[in-house]
Motif scaffolding. Sequence first.
Motif, short mmCIF file in Angstrom:
data_model
loop_
_atom_site.label_atom_id
_atom_site.label_comp_id
_atom_site.label_asym_id
_atom_site.label_seq_id
_atom_site.Cartn_x
_atom_site.Cartn_y
_atom_site.Cartn_z
N PRO A 2 69.55 49.99 45.89
CA PRO A 2 69.76 48.67 45.27
C PRO A 2 68.78 48.43 44.13
O PRO A 2 67.70 49.02 44.08
CB PRO A 2 69.52 47.70 46.43
N LYS A 3 69.17 47.53 43.25
CA LYS A 3 68.30 47.22 42.12
C LYS A 3 68.46 45.77 41.72
O LYS A 3 69.40 45.07 42.11
CB LYS A 3 68.59 48.14 40.93
N VAL A 11 69.82 37.71 28.06
CA VAL A 11 69.32 39.00 27.56
C VAL A 11 68.61 39.74 28.68
O VAL A 11 67.65 39.23 29.26
CB VAL A 11 68.36 38.80 26.36
N VAL A 12 69.08 40.95 28.98
CA VAL A 12 68.46 41.76 30.03
C VAL A 12 67.12 42.29 29.52
O VAL A 12 67.04 42.89 28.44
CB VAL A 12 69.36 42.94 30.43
N ILE A 13 66.05 42.05 30.30
CA ILE A 13 64.73 42.49 29.88
C ILE A 13 64.12 43.53 30.81
O ILE A 13 63.13 44.17 30.46
CB ILE A 13 63.76 41.29 29.74
N LYS A 14 64.73 43.72 31.99
CA LYS A 14 64.14 44.70 32.91
C LYS A 14 65.13 45.01 34.02
O LYS A 14 65.90 44.15 34.45
CB LYS A 14 62.85 44.12 33.52
N GLU A 15 65.13 46.28 34.46
CA GLU A 15 65.84 46.68 35.66
C GLU A 15 64.84 47.26 36.64
O GLU A 15 63.99 48.07 36.26
CB GLU A 15 66.94 47.70 35.36
N VAL A 16 64.91 46.83 37.89
CA VAL A 16 63.93 47.23 38.90
C VAL A 16 64.67 47.83 40.09
O VAL A 16 65.52 47.18 40.69
CB VAL A 16 63.09 46.04 39.37
N THR A 17 64.36 49.08 40.43
CA THR A 17 64.95 49.71 41.60
C THR A 17 64.15 49.33 42.84
O THR A 17 62.92 49.39 42.84
CB THR A 17 64.95 51.24 41.43
N LEU A 18 64.85 48.93 43.89
CA LEU A 18 64.20 48.57 45.15
C LEU A 18 64.11 49.80 46.04
O LEU A 18 65.12 50.27 46.57
CB LEU A 18 64.98 47.46 45.86
N ALA A 19 62.91 50.34 46.19
CA ALA A 19 62.72 51.57 46.96
C ALA A 19 61.71 51.40 48.08
O ALA A 19 61.34 52.37 48.71
CB ALA A 19 62.28 52.69 46.02
N LYS A 20 61.26 50.16 48.32
CA LYS A 20 60.27 49.90 49.36
C LYS A 20 60.85 48.96 50.40
O LYS A 20 61.78 48.20 50.11
CB LYS A 20 59.00 49.29 48.75
N ASP A 21 60.30 48.98 51.59
CA ASP A 21 60.74 48.05 52.63
C ASP A 21 60.39 46.61 52.27
O ASP A 21 61.08 45.69 52.68
CB ASP A 21 60.10 48.40 53.97
N TYR A 92 71.46 40.84 41.59
CA TYR A 92 71.26 41.85 42.63
C TYR A 92 72.45 42.81 42.63
O TYR A 92 73.60 42.39 42.71
CB TYR A 92 71.13 41.18 44.00
N VAL A 93 72.14 44.09 42.51
CA VAL A 93 73.16 45.14 42.55
C VAL A 93 72.89 45.98 43.78
O VAL A 93 71.85 46.63 43.89
CB VAL A 93 73.13 46.00 41.27
N ALA A 94 73.83 45.95 44.73
CA ALA A 94 73.60 46.59 46.02
C ALA A 94 73.46 48.10 45.92
O ALA A 94 72.65 48.71 46.61
CB ALA A 94 74.73 46.23 46.99
N ALA A 95 74.24 48.73 45.05
CA ALA A 95 74.18 50.19 44.91
C ALA A 95 74.04 50.52 43.44
O ALA A 95 74.87 50.13 42.63
CB ALA A 95 75.43 50.84 45.49
N ALA A 96 72.98 51.26 43.11
CA ALA A 96 72.75 51.63 41.72
C ALA A 96 73.82 52.61 41.27
O ALA A 96 74.29 53.45 42.03
CB ALA A 96 71.37 52.27 41.57
N GLY A 97 74.21 52.50 40.00
CA GLY A 97 75.24 53.37 39.45
C GLY A 97 74.70 54.73 39.05
O GLY A 97 73.53 55.04 39.19
N ALA A 98 75.58 55.54 38.51
CA ALA A 98 75.21 56.91 38.15
C ALA A 98 74.18 56.95 37.04
O ALA A 98 73.46 57.93 36.89
CB ALA A 98 76.46 57.68 37.74
N SER A 99 74.11 55.88 36.26
CA SER A 99 73.18 55.88 35.13
C SER A 99 71.75 55.60 35.55
O SER A 99 70.83 55.75 34.76
CB SER A 99 73.62 54.83 34.10
#
Length: 220
Positions: A2-3, A11-21, A92-99
Amino acid sequence: MPKLIVSIDGVVIKEVTLAKDRTTLGRRPYNDIVVDNLAISGEHAVLHMIGGDVYLEDLNSTNGTYVNGRAIKKQALEQNDIIEVGKYKVRYVAAAGASDSATATATRTIVTPAPSGPIPLSSAPTVQAPLGGGTAGVAVIRVLSGSGAGRELSLQKVVTTIGKPGVAVAAVTRRLHGYVVAPIDGGTALNGEPLGSEAVALQDGDVLELGGTRMQFVVT
């Protein structure tokens, strides 16, 4: 994985991947996601990742945490939910895409504010303009007593503090369907009733009183 997609004024200024509990969000530099704006509390909110689910929890922030326009304390996030903190919108995007790159750990992300200045804190009340789709009119604060009696101030900012520091201070926040007010310091009354700790929706004609100064919320 997720991210979060952080944007301001569309205007999109940041994308953050959620990789921690546990991923924290706030103004202080030790947060995982640092949002450098005075509308954001030092420790504003936290995201818990439990299995395949992500839960957003507000950490008793001053201006609140909103999901799809509703104030929340703790809530499970769903695909494309819109989180609002101050004037920032976070999708909130539950599953990150291929990009998206497959990162093993989340890195600390600092979100810098747009060119607008910090939230003003002054004795003269200033609030903010309505969001599109709320009302056709322009909201104003009309000062009813004190040295500024008779003045009308257009409401222009997303989050603005009103009142006198050391006497009484409240925060007025613009939301998708109008405005809410919450006390920060000292006593604030709405239509003669003391405000509690929770934000309360403002209606046309409501009267606020802070430190002996009366003012009216008006949608023209």
